[in-house]
Design an enzyme around this catalytic site. Structure first.
Site, PDB file in Angstrom:
ATOM      1  N   LYS A 240       0.816  -1.218   0.000  1.00 48.95           N
ATOM      2  CA  LYS A 240       0.000   0.000   0.000  1.00 48.95           C
ATOM      3  C   LYS A 240       0.848   1.266   0.000  1.00 48.95           C
ATOM      4  O   LYS A 240       0.396   2.311  -0.452  1.00 48.95           O
ATOM      5  CB  LYS A 240      -0.920  -0.006   1.220  1.00 48.95           C
ATOM      6  CG  LYS A 240      -2.007  -1.070   1.159  1.00 48.95           C
ATOM      7  CD  LYS A 240      -2.898  -1.010   2.386  1.00 48.95           C
ATOM      8  CE  LYS A 240      -3.991  -2.073   2.314  1.00 48.95           C
ATOM      9  NZ  LYS A 240      -4.865  -2.054   3.504  1.00 48.95           N
ATOM     10  N   ARG A 241       2.067   1.169   0.497  1.00 45.74           N
ATOM     11  CA  ARG A 241       2.894   2.379   0.557  1.00 45.74           C
ATOM     12  C   ARG A 241       3.261   2.897  -0.833  1.00 45.74           C
ATOM     13  O   ARG A 241       3.686   4.043  -0.977  1.00 45.74           O
ATOM     14  CB  ARG A 241       4.166   2.123   1.360  1.00 45.74           C
ATOM     15  CG  ARG A 241       5.182   1.229   0.665  1.00 45.74           C
ATOM     16  CD  ARG A 241       6.439   1.060   1.529  1.00 45.74           C
ATOM     17  NE  ARG A 241       7.445   0.268   0.875  1.00 45.74           N
ATOM     18  CZ  ARG A 241       7.482  -1.051   0.851  1.00 45.74           C
ATOM     19  NH1 ARG A 241       6.523  -1.732   1.453  1.00 45.74           N
ATOM     20  NH2 ARG A 241       8.452  -1.699   0.247  1.00 45.74           N
TER      21      ARG A 241
END
Length: 468
Positions: A240-241
């Site tokens: 997700k980063r």
């Protein structure tokens, strides 16, 4: 299998969105099936009832539809095939390739620990069949892993061999009678006549386990092709980063499905130096052997480049349709006509729809334009309005409202007044675009149209910029 026709399948679990890695796998399955004149099937592996949701299923279907990966035949839902899974487990049981295991969870923990010390995988004491089965006790059905070794030939990874004593006697049916993934996927692939299993290499060891089950059932083993996973731009596992994981994320970032398909094709597959592919070219060129065996790395700059190249050859009406969701709400028929008029310029300079929307913003401004700050400085300079007022009749007088005569008006004015082009060009651009990104000034004027251009210039003459 009952057919020699190539059949591939994409089999996502409906526990979340359509991941970009899954989308690439689906693309490879789709391309190979189309290349071989076969079928591309879709199976929803919804046996995890606690985590599977209708919303996630719909998200997967929406992602597939947007990406343009149409499947053949009806969607298969794995949860509806339980009877077939149970029947296969019974067949393995009857043939001696499976057995009933009455071990409790505590006993299994002890057996697993002892097996680890002995250097082999779990072997239940019930596999030898020399104990009396306790009446009424619950049991699982486990696969009896054969002696020796298991070898597969993978179209991406090459030949791989495992020693069978490293495979657990895996559970086929749980104590409640429900099938496990490892059994269900084999049965479903067989029943769907799947000839080629193309999937992520996180399933590679499963190919060894599933090969044993195929052989135990007396079924043909499909061709395996395990594709390396996609890493983030930093070379680490995609997460997700990195800001984008779902196919819908890339849609919302402004990429066209054509561009993303092409990018995903090149993300872990290469045949030659060609970078831009139409769908027909991709189908003709695609082979499993050209899939790279090393992980691919997400590269947004390359994605932008490939998407931009597709923009250049896309139909203007199709581009306009894709652009509209990224614009402000005030795009009426007049402004949409303006956009279409300017589309050949917009698509030549844009990398995605968000970028195109930024470049198109000057075409959609409402009169009078709000011009302030740095954008208004060219209009506050001495003589700026005088130049606009002087050149305005020249614009009002021409009928051929195209870039070439407009440019000639500007060039003649600068020459006749012995001024640099910027003296007239900068205040005109400020008055017409309010500082928004824009192409060559003569194109700006041509795209805005005669009425809008003259109206914006008259608004600028009536406004005050002396206090900037």
């Amino acid at each position: 299998m009952t057919t020699t026709k190539v059949v591939t399948r994409f089999a996502p679990s409906p526990t979340g969105y359509l991941h970009i890695g899954g989308a690439r796998t689906a693309l490879f399955c789709w391309l190979f099936a189309r290349k071989m004149g076969g079928e591309f099937r879709l199976r929803i592996e919804d046996t995890d009832r606690e985590r599977s949701t209708p919303e996630a299923t719909q998200a997967i279907l929406d992602g597939m539809e947007w990406l343009g990966l149409s499947h053949d035949g009806a969607i298969i839902y794995q949860s509806r095939n339980v009877n077939d899974h149970v029947a296969a487990a019974q067949k393995l049981l009857d043939s001696g390739h499976a057995y009933r295991c009455y071990c409790t969870a505590e006993e299994l923990d002890e057996i697993r620990a002892a097996s680890r010390i002995a250097g082999h995988a779990l072997r239940s004491p019930w596999r030898d069949g020399d104990q009396a089965e306790p009446a009424g006790a619950s049991y699982t059905i486990r696969f009896r892993v054969p002696d020796g070794e298991t070898t597969i030939t993978d179209q991406v990874q090459g030949d791989i061999t495992w020693q069978n004593d490293q495979f657990d006697d895996l559970v086929l049916l749980r104590a409640d009678g429900t099938p496990t993934y490892m059994l269900a996927v084999v049965v479903d692939d067989h029943n769907m006549d799947v000839t080629h299993v193309i999937r992520g290499d996180d399933h590679l060891i499963n190919a060894g386990r599933q090969t044993q089950i195929y052989q135990g059932l007396g079924w043909d083993v499909p061709v395996w092709a395990h594709v390396p996973l996609i890493h983030g731009p930093d070379g680490k596992k995609l997460s997700k980063r990195h800001g984008a994981q779902a196919v819908t994320d890339f849609r919302d970032m402004g990429y066209a499905p054509q561009g993303l398909r092409n990018y995903l094709l090149k993300l872990g597959w290469s045949k030659d130096d060609q970078e831009i592919y139409s769908d027909d070219e991709a189908v003709a060129a695609f082979t499993l052997e050209d899939i790279n065996s090393a992980p691919a790395r997400l590269d947004f700059d390359k994605m932008d480049h490939i998407n931009g190249e597709h923009f250049k050859v896309m139909d203007d009406d199709l581009l306009l349709e894709g652009l509209l969701p990224f614009l402000r709400d005030n795009h009426d028929d007049i402004k949409r006509a303006r956009l279409k008029h300017a589309m050949f310029s917009l698509k030549a300079r844009s990398k995605n729809y968000k970028d195109m929307a930024t470049k198109a913003a000057y075409l959609l401004l409402d009169r009078p334009l709000e011009i302030s700050g740095k954008a208004a400085k060219p209009l506050s300079r001495d003589g700026a309005k005088d130049h606009i007022k002087a050149v305005l009749p020249n614009f009002e007088a021409i009928d051929d409202w195209t870039s070439a005569p407009i440019h000639q008006i500007l060039a003649d004015y600068a020459e006749e007044n012995e001024i640099g082009f910027g003296k007239i060009g900068q205040p005109l651009r400020a008055a017409l675009t309010a500082g928004n990104p824009s192409p060559d000034l003569s194109d700006v004027i041509a795209f805005l149209g005669k009425e809008e251009t003259i109206g914006r210039l008259q608004d600028a003459l009536a406004a005050s910029y002396n206090d900037i």
